[in-house]
Write an enzyme that holds these catalytic residues in place. Sequence first.
Site, PDB file in Angstrom:
ATOM      1  N   ASN A   1       0.776  -1.328   0.204  1.00 31.31           N
ATOM      2  CA  ASN A   1      -0.025  -0.053  -0.181  1.00 31.31           C
ATOM      3  C   ASN A   1       0.900   1.198  -0.054  1.00 31.31           C
ATOM      4  OD1 ASN A   1      -0.367   1.823   2.661  1.00 31.31           O
ATOM      5  ND2 ASN A   1       0.074  -0.192   3.128  1.00 31.31           N
TER       6      ASN A   1
ATOM      7  N   CYS B   1       6.288   5.186   8.753  1.00 35.13           N
ATOM      8  CA  CYS B   1       5.509   5.294   7.672  1.00 35.13           C
ATOM      9  C   CYS B   1       6.575   5.315   6.327  1.00 35.13           C
ATOM     10  CB  CYS B   1       4.508   6.148   7.490  1.00 35.13           C
ATOM     11  SG  CYS B   1       3.470   6.015   6.213  1.00 35.13           S
TER      12      CYS B   1
ATOM     13  N   LYS C   1       6.214   3.170  17.318  1.00 34.74           N
ATOM     14  CA  LYS C   1       6.364   1.820  16.149  1.00 34.74           C
ATOM     15  C   LYS C   1       7.462   2.101  15.326  1.00 34.74           C
ATOM     16  CE  LYS C   1       3.059   0.103  12.919  1.00 34.74           C
ATOM     17  NZ  LYS C   1       1.764   0.034  12.524  1.00 34.74           N
TER      18      LYS C   1
HETATM   19  C1  FMN Z   1      -3.547  -0.095   4.190  1.00 35.86           C
HETATM   20  C2  FMN Z   1      -2.659   0.172   5.429  1.00 35.86           C
HETATM   21  C3  FMN Z   1      -2.830   1.374   5.943  1.00 35.86           C
HETATM   22  C4  FMN Z   1      -1.755   1.388   7.279  1.00 35.86           C
HETATM   23  N1  FMN Z   1      -1.734   2.700   7.887  1.00 35.86           N
HETATM   24  C5  FMN Z   1      -1.143   2.624   8.902  1.00 35.86           C
HETATM   25  C6  FMN Z   1      -1.083   3.863   9.639  1.00 35.86           C
HETATM   26  O1  FMN Z   1      -1.764   4.930   9.451  1.00 35.86           O
HETATM   27  N2  FMN Z   1       0.011   4.073  10.624  1.00 35.86           N
HETATM   28  C7  FMN Z   1       0.820   2.765  10.944  1.00 35.86           C
HETATM   29  O2  FMN Z   1       1.549   3.105  12.028  1.00 35.86           O
HETATM   30  N3  FMN Z   1       0.899   1.713  10.203  1.00 35.86           N
HETATM   31  C8  FMN Z   1      -0.139   1.689   9.419  1.00 35.86           C
HETATM   32  N4  FMN Z   1      -0.217   0.391   8.482  1.00 35.86           N
HETATM   33  C9  FMN Z   1       1.020  -0.547   8.861  1.00 35.86           C
HETATM   34  C10 FMN Z   1      -0.001  -1.599   9.808  1.00 35.86           C
HETATM   35  O3  FMN Z   1      -0.282  -1.126  11.018  1.00 35.86           O
HETATM   36  C11 FMN Z   1       1.224  -2.927  10.203  1.00 35.86           C
HETATM   37  O4  FMN Z   1       2.166  -2.365  10.846  1.00 35.86           O
HETATM   38  C12 FMN Z   1       1.489  -3.669   8.860  1.00 35.86           C
HETATM   39  O5  FMN Z   1       0.517  -3.551   8.000  1.00 35.86           O
HETATM   40  C13 FMN Z   1       1.972  -4.849   9.059  1.00 35.86           C
HETATM   41  O6  FMN Z   1       0.681  -5.827   9.755  1.00 35.86           O
HETATM   42  P1  FMN Z   1      -0.016  -6.821   8.908  1.00 35.86           P
HETATM   43  O7  FMN Z   1       0.989  -7.625   8.210  1.00 35.86           O
HETATM   44  O8  FMN Z   1      -0.717  -7.566   9.963  1.00 35.86           O
HETATM   45  O9  FMN Z   1      -0.761  -5.868   8.075  1.00 35.86           O
HETATM   46  C14 FMN Z   1      -1.156   0.240   7.715  1.00 35.86           C
HETATM   47  C15 FMN Z   1      -1.038  -0.871   6.789  1.00 35.86           C
HETATM   48  C16 FMN Z   1      -1.836  -1.056   5.711  1.00 35.86           C
HETATM   49  C17 FMN Z   1      -1.926  -2.315   5.145  1.00 35.86           C
END
Ligand code: FMN
Length: 312
Positions: free
Chosen positions: A73, A134, A169
């Site tokens: 993303n 990010c 984070k």
């Molecule tokens: C569509 C999307 C939007 C995200 N937006 C944020 C965000 O605003 N802030 C943040 O710290 N992490 C954001 N993340 C990261 C997630 O919180 C997480 O750290 C990352 O996706 C890994 O976990 P997962 O594999 O379970 O998705 C986002 C992830 C995705 C897929």
Amino acid sequence: MARRALDLAVALGPLRLPNPIGLASGTCGYGAELAGLLDVGRLGCVFTKGLTLAPRDGNAPARIAETEGGTLNRIGLQNVGVEAFLADKLPALAALGVPVVANVAGATAAEYVAIAERLDGAPGLAGLELNVSCPNVDHGGIELGSEPRVLEALVAAVRARTRLALVVKLTPNTGAVGELARAAEAGGADAISAINTVTGLVVTPTLVDGRLSAKAMRGGLSGPAIKPVALRCVAEARAACGLPIVGVGGIMGLGDVLEFLAVGATAVQVGTGTFVEPGLAGRLVDELEDWCEANGIASLRTALEGAGEACV
Ligand SMILES: Cc1cc2nc3c(=O)[nH]c(=O)nc-3n(C[C@H](O)[C@H](O)[C@H](O)COP(=O)(O)O)c2cc1C
């Protein structure tokens, strides 16, 4: 059959979670959106979409693509801004009875501090998660979270302005996760979360006049593909500092949760897995309860003592 008294509670410094299963920032909106799909009030915690001072539209589409075992993303921190969050989003989420941690993102250290000050004392808010990782914005975030001394100063500046529990984070996109975890601890963080997405590229090869070129999209990879990276980062952070760690990256089932807890995480977040199965986090709370019961564990906190000590 009635369950034996079972204590799944864990602590992230001053923040007590009824169980260790949370929803990851950016994958659950502002939490209340999922209320019809799972019992949000039964979860350990909701980490909101990243908040900036002013509302943001994020990047223009296309900004999300499926990959093998994951999702890439480049949303670019689309969000309603801190004032609309306080007025329109937080009350509904807090009413669900779940601990709420606001994910915070800024272009400068001053913006992080301003958001923290504005959120301090907000009714129903338990903590802040500083998104210093990010990969999808031009300024801030990852720039402030890749250099230990810069990160320590940022965390200390925020710490001075809020009594909320402070989670930092971390990014996997540098080689220095342990050093960054130590810097966050020195700055006064209460906990670490790891990891944010892993920078990647999705490519569509195209032939133009007999020459190969690429239509490419750069963004952050999430989902099962990144789980081994996330486990490595949790283990390194665990070895490097004394803070509790929230593991996130690729959780799709109870086995994944147990892997994160075994390498030293105190709690976890479910992210991309919610896109596949909106009720996943609720199912994991049930399954963790069953697992504790089946294994004679009365207190999860006791079972986690010493976990992850020998992983790196
Ligand atoms: C569509 C999307 C939007 C995200 N937006 C944020 C965000 O605003 N802030 C943040 O710290 N992490 C954001 N993340 C990261 C997630 O919180 C997480 O750290 C990352 O996706 C890994 O976990 P997962 O594999 O379970 O998705 C986002 C992830 C995705 C897929």
